[in-house]
Design a protein around this motif. Structure first.
Motif, PDB file in Angstrom:
ATOM      1  N   ALA A  23       4.260 -38.644  40.328  1.00  0.00           N
ATOM      2  CA  ALA A  23       5.629 -38.148  40.567  1.00  0.00           C
ATOM      3  C   ALA A  23       6.367 -38.034  39.248  1.00  0.00           C
ATOM      4  N   HIS A  24       6.877 -36.829  38.964  1.00  0.00           N
ATOM      5  CA  HIS A  24       7.712 -36.654  37.767  1.00  0.00           C
ATOM      6  C   HIS A  24       9.013 -37.439  37.965  1.00  0.00           C
ATOM      7  N   SER A  25       9.566 -37.907  36.857  1.00  0.00           N
ATOM      8  CA  SER A  25      10.783 -38.751  36.934  1.00  0.00           C
ATOM      9  C   SER A  25      11.990 -38.024  37.542  1.00  0.00           C
ATOM     10  N   ASP A  40       7.046 -38.536  32.402  1.00  0.00           N
ATOM     11  CA  ASP A  40       7.338 -37.169  31.971  1.00  0.00           C
ATOM     12  C   ASP A  40       6.085 -36.297  32.116  1.00  0.00           C
ATOM     13  N   SER A  41       6.223 -35.010  31.821  1.00  0.00           N
ATOM     14  CA  SER A  41       5.125 -34.056  32.072  1.00  0.00           C
ATOM     15  C   SER A  41       3.853 -34.480  31.340  1.00  0.00           C
ATOM     16  N   TYR A  42       4.008 -34.922  30.103  1.00  0.00           N
ATOM     17  CA  TYR A  42       2.836 -35.287  29.317  1.00  0.00           C
ATOM     18  C   TYR A  42       2.160 -36.531  29.904  1.00  0.00           C
ATOM     19  N   VAL A 197      20.391 -37.362  25.474  1.00  0.00           N
ATOM     20  CA  VAL A 197      20.174 -36.026  26.047  1.00  0.00           C
ATOM     21  C   VAL A 197      18.742 -35.541  25.851  1.00  0.00           C
ATOM     22  N   HIS A 198      18.371 -34.605  26.707  1.00  0.00           N
ATOM     23  CA  HIS A 198      17.065 -33.949  26.625  1.00  0.00           C
ATOM     24  C   HIS A 198      17.192 -32.774  25.650  1.00  0.00           C
ATOM     25  N   PRO A 199      16.144 -32.486  24.855  1.00  0.00           N
ATOM     26  CA  PRO A 199      16.261 -31.380  23.886  1.00  0.00           C
ATOM     27  C   PRO A 199      16.312 -29.990  24.524  1.00  0.00           C
ATOM     28  N   GLU A 200      16.229 -29.890  25.853  1.00  0.00           N
ATOM     29  CA  GLU A 200      16.450 -28.594  26.509  1.00  0.00           C
ATOM     30  C   GLU A 200      17.939 -28.251  26.547  1.00  0.00           C
ATOM     31  N   CYS A 201      18.802 -29.221  26.196  1.00  0.00           N
ATOM     32  CA  CYS A 201      20.248 -28.939  26.135  1.00  0.00           C
ATOM     33  C   CYS A 201      20.526 -28.098  24.889  1.00  0.00           C
TER      34      CYS A 201
HETATM   35  P1  13P Z   1       9.686 -33.823  30.290  1.00  0.00           P
HETATM   36  O1  13P Z   1       8.568 -33.283  29.475  1.00  0.00           O
HETATM   37  O2  13P Z   1      10.650 -34.629  29.498  1.00  0.00           O
HETATM   38  O3  13P Z   1       9.158 -34.495  31.489  1.00  0.00           O
HETATM   39  O4  13P Z   1      10.560 -32.608  30.788  1.00  0.00           O
HETATM   40  C1  13P Z   1      10.066 -31.745  31.758  1.00  0.00           C
HETATM   41  C2  13P Z   1      11.128 -30.923  32.247  1.00  0.00           C
HETATM   42  O5  13P Z   1      10.911 -30.051  33.047  1.00  0.00           O
HETATM   43  C3  13P Z   1      12.466 -31.162  31.723  1.00  0.00           C
HETATM   44  O6  13P Z   1      13.357 -30.327  32.297  1.00  0.00           O
END
Ligand code: 13P
Ligand code: SF4
Length: 305
Positions: A23-25, A40-42, A197-201
């Protein structure tokens, strides 16, 4: 049945059928509670390779199940909610990037793990939010074309000024909504809180943060920090998980709009139906895609450790 009874039945069935649940977080807390591995995905794709079970049930989005299948071809990989996809992963496809590459002849093509397996076949290496800087830093090429996330690309460029990083206009439609006004508002409301924050911001938000990292990175930072209050600039489920895990610390969302509807498509009842009635979708990839995507992901593992 109550949530607790459904969870108990899921735990019984997964043991009886020898199925590993990932399960992804960003999944709901009721799903994280019954998973064998969360993260996380990795982390999830690597955990799947070492799982003893020969069937893996992915609670997350499609690219995550595909990555799992590529890394564990001998396992049966099931996506719990077949219509759960990552909009960013669908913004660019193989044909588009094959064309774009003509304009960037000497560039290493780096793709975020949030891409389809098919697209990975035409990229040199993939990265996750936790390994992007480290991997790009190790590439022999100075020139890098980073796809699809322009915000992660700009974060990497900021960290590695010696590299020449080009990017296109992809992004996570939810993380990209965060603004510096959200930061100022949250900082005013919670003046003692740290901003994670997540770097997708967007870059302005990442620059204003006390910590930038993957979902697991954010959770670990808050867990190990001596601070007591945190503003969380990633999917709101992280706020909920951290509140349960650390009830004496305080976690606030950077914005109420940072919610990924795709990640919320998987319900506890989907998991139950997958185990009880063989619901969900088995991930099947062509030999070409398996081989090409594996080369790209193996390179990530080699360079990322
Ligand atoms: P993570 O690699 O941090 O799990 O992020 C996946 C994702 O979809 C973040 O939006
Ligand atoms: Fe994709 Fe954004 Fe959802 Fe992550 S939060 S799965 S990047 S849409």
């Amino acid at each position: 049945m109550t949530i607790h009874e459904i969870q108990a039945e899921i735990l019984r069935l997964k043991k009886e059928k020898n199925i590993c649940i990932l399960a992804h977080s960003y999944q709901g807390h009721e799903i994280l509670e019954i998973a064998d591995y969360t993260g996380d995905s990795y982390g999830l794709s690597v955990e799947a390779t070492s799982a003893d079970q020969d069937t893996v049930l992915m609670c997350g989005v499609r690219f995550m199940a595909e990555t799992c299948k590529v890394l564990s071809p001998e396992k049966k990989v099931i996506l719990a909610s077949p219509d759960a996809g990552c909009p960013m992963a669908d913004q660019m496809d193989r044909a588009m990037i094959e064309k774009v590459k003509i304009d960037y002849p000497n560039h290493a093509v780096v793709c975020y793990i949030n891409t389809t397996s098919e697209l990975k076949t035409v990229c040199d290496v993939c990265v996750t939010s936790s390994s992007a800087v480290q991997i790009c830093n190790q590439l022999p090429q100075k020139d890098i074309l980073f796809i699809p996330d322009q915000n992660l690309a700009q974060y990497v460029a900021e960290m590695l000024p010696e590299k020449n990083i080009k990017f296109l206009d992809g992004c996570c439609p939810y993380h990209a909504l965060m603004t510096i006004e959200d930061v100022n508002h949250a900082r005013k409301l919670y003046p003692n809180a740290q901003l994670l924050v997540h770097p997708e911001c967007p870059p302005a938000v990442a620059k204003a943060a006390d910590y930038v990292g993957s979902t697991t990175g954010i959770m670990q930072y808050a867990a190990n920090s001596e601070h007591n209050e945190f503003i969380i600039g990633t999917e709101t489920s992280i706020v909920e998980h951290m509140q349960f895990s650390y009830p004496d610390k305080h976690f606030y969302p950077l914005s109420g709009s940072l919610m990924c509807p795709e990640m919320k498509k998987t319900t506890l009842m989907d998991v139950y139906h997958c185990l009880k009635h063989n619901a969900g979708e088995e991930i099947v990839l062509s030999a070409d895609v398996m081989e090409g995507a594996k080369r790209c992901i193996d390179e990530m593992i080699r360079l990322g450790g």
